[in-house]
Write a protein that holds these residues in place. Structure first.
Motif, PDB file in Angstrom:
ATOM      1  N   SER A   1       0.956  -1.355   0.157  1.00 61.38           N
ATOM      2  CA  SER A   1       0.037   0.081  -0.125  1.00 61.38           C
ATOM      3  C   SER A   1       0.831   1.019  -0.026  1.00 61.38           C
ATOM      4  O   SER A   1       0.257   2.264  -0.132  1.00 61.38           O
TER       5      SER A   1
ATOM      6  N   GLY B   1      -3.340  -8.723  -1.406  1.00 57.43           N
ATOM      7  CA  GLY B   1      -4.749  -8.317  -1.221  1.00 57.43           C
ATOM      8  C   GLY B   1      -5.375  -8.644  -0.031  1.00 57.43           C
ATOM      9  O   GLY B   1      -4.753  -9.565   0.717  1.00 57.43           O
TER      10      GLY B   1
ATOM     11  N   VAL C   1      -8.649  -1.015   2.462  1.00 56.69           N
ATOM     12  CA  VAL C   1      -8.879  -2.225   1.222  1.00 56.69           C
ATOM     13  C   VAL C   1      -8.467  -1.442   0.081  1.00 56.69           C
ATOM     14  O   VAL C   1      -7.534  -2.187  -1.000  1.00 56.69           O
TER      15      VAL C   1
ATOM     16  N   ASN D   1      -5.737  -3.041  -2.370  1.00 56.50           N
ATOM     17  CA  ASN D   1      -6.043  -3.720  -3.168  1.00 56.50           C
ATOM     18  C   ASN D   1      -6.181  -3.261  -4.685  1.00 56.50           C
ATOM     19  O   ASN D   1      -6.282  -3.567  -5.853  1.00 56.50           O
TER      20      ASN D   1
ATOM     21  N   SER E   1     -10.312 -10.521  -9.442  1.00 49.88           N
ATOM     22  CA  SER E   1     -11.045 -11.681  -8.775  1.00 49.88           C
ATOM     23  C   SER E   1     -12.392 -11.556  -9.564  1.00 49.88           C
ATOM     24  O   SER E   1     -12.553 -10.882 -10.537  1.00 49.88           O
TER      25      SER E   1
ATOM     26  N   TYR F   1     -13.909  -4.271  -1.436  1.00 52.12           N
ATOM     27  CA  TYR F   1     -13.304  -5.270  -2.377  1.00 52.12           C
ATOM     28  C   TYR F   1     -13.761  -5.154  -3.643  1.00 52.12           C
ATOM     29  O   TYR F   1     -13.116  -5.287  -4.706  1.00 52.12           O
TER      30      TYR F   1
ATOM     31  N   ALA G   1     -12.585  -2.184  -5.606  1.00 54.05           N
ATOM     32  CA  ALA G   1     -11.223  -2.228  -5.895  1.00 54.05           C
ATOM     33  C   ALA G   1     -10.818  -3.121  -7.042  1.00 54.05           C
ATOM     34  O   ALA G   1      -9.967  -2.850  -8.005  1.00 54.05           O
ATOM     35  N   LYS G   2     -11.456  -4.173  -7.008  1.00 50.77           N
ATOM     36  CA  LYS G   2     -11.122  -5.578  -8.161  1.00 50.77           C
ATOM     37  C   LYS G   2     -11.610  -4.947  -9.405  1.00 50.77           C
ATOM     38  O   LYS G   2     -10.944  -5.301 -10.511  1.00 50.77           O
TER      39      LYS G   2
END
Length: 250
Positions: free
Chosen positions: A65, A92, A111, A115, A143, A156, A159-160
């Motif tokens: 990060s 992640g 997060v 991520n 993901s 999550y 971010a993905k």
């Protein structure tokens, strides 16, 4: 077969799970692997496993990060081997579980920092070095939730989705510079993270989400990453490969 013979490869989050499997697979295919993780003990365990199997690796502790630590990771790689050919940005976390309207702000920030921003920071300095090399390959770990929702995990999911977009942008910008960038979207994979957080009944419920009615294996994801990192996928860039046992087909 040595698909990555004499290549130099960074793997973040390589202390366990998918990251460790990728690092071990890279080494088996002939790459010199820079194992990076925030957990020094786990990272050194991965290095030990690689060396016991006859591979070459060394550990660099880094917080993904942090932009500065991502730069130091690339610098350490170049100091050791003089170049960087491959990077798998895998580090992640899952983050807290809550409805979007109740989601913890600090949890969101953490997060996103790891991520999404962490993947960008990695790419930022990896690309800089790969241009100096005259080329390279980046594989970003997204993901299935880079394309479908993960209820109670808004950070999550966001971010993905961002990682997929970042990957496509890099592919568009660097295609003529001999740098390829692809993303992998694992479904539910049997990792220590699941073992530590789910009981047997919950594990079966998660496995049932896939049409194959089982959890994926870390080796299955690592095999895909190796393919995308090798010349066998030389005309592939900007793609998002889902490996989920059929989860997203329904």
């Amino acid at each position: 077969m040595s698909l990555l013979n004499n290549k130099v490869a960074i793997v973040t989050g390589a202390g366990s799970g998918i990251g460790r499997a990728v690092a071990e697979s890279y080494a088996r295919e002939g790459a010199k692997v820079i194992v990076s993780d925030i957990n020094e003990t786990h990272g050194e365990e991965t290095v030990s496993l690689i060396k016991k199997a006859g591979g070459e690796a060394f550990f660099v502790k880094a917080d993904s990060s942090s932009a500065e630590e991502n730069k130091k990771l690339v610098d350490a790689t170049v100091t050791k081997y003089g170049r960087l050919d491959i990077a798998c940005n895998n580090a992640g976390i899952g983050g807290p579980a809550a409805l979007t309207g109740e989601y913890d702000i600090a949890g969101w920030d953490k997060v996103i920092a790891i991520n999404l921003s962490g993947v960008f920071y990695g790419c930022r300095y990896q690309l800089e070095q790969m241009e100096k090399n005259g080329g390279g390959v980046i594989v970003n770990m997204a993901s299935i939730h880079g394309t479908v929702a993960a209820p109670m995990s808004v950070a999550y999911t966001a971010a993905k989705h961002g990682v997929v977009g970042l990957t496509k942008n890099i592919a568009a910008e660097y295609g003529q510079k001999n740098i390829r960038c692809n993303a992998v979207g694992p479904g539910y994979i049997h990792t220590p993270l699941l073992d530590d957080n789910l009981n047997e009944e919950q594990m079966k419920a998660v496995a049932a989400k896939a049409t194959m009615n089982r959890l994926g294996k870390v080796e299955e994801i690592a095999n895909l990453v190796v393919f995308l990192s090798s010349d066998q996928s030389s005309f592939t860039t900007g793609a998002y490969y889902i490996a989920d046992g059929g989860y997203t087909t329904i």
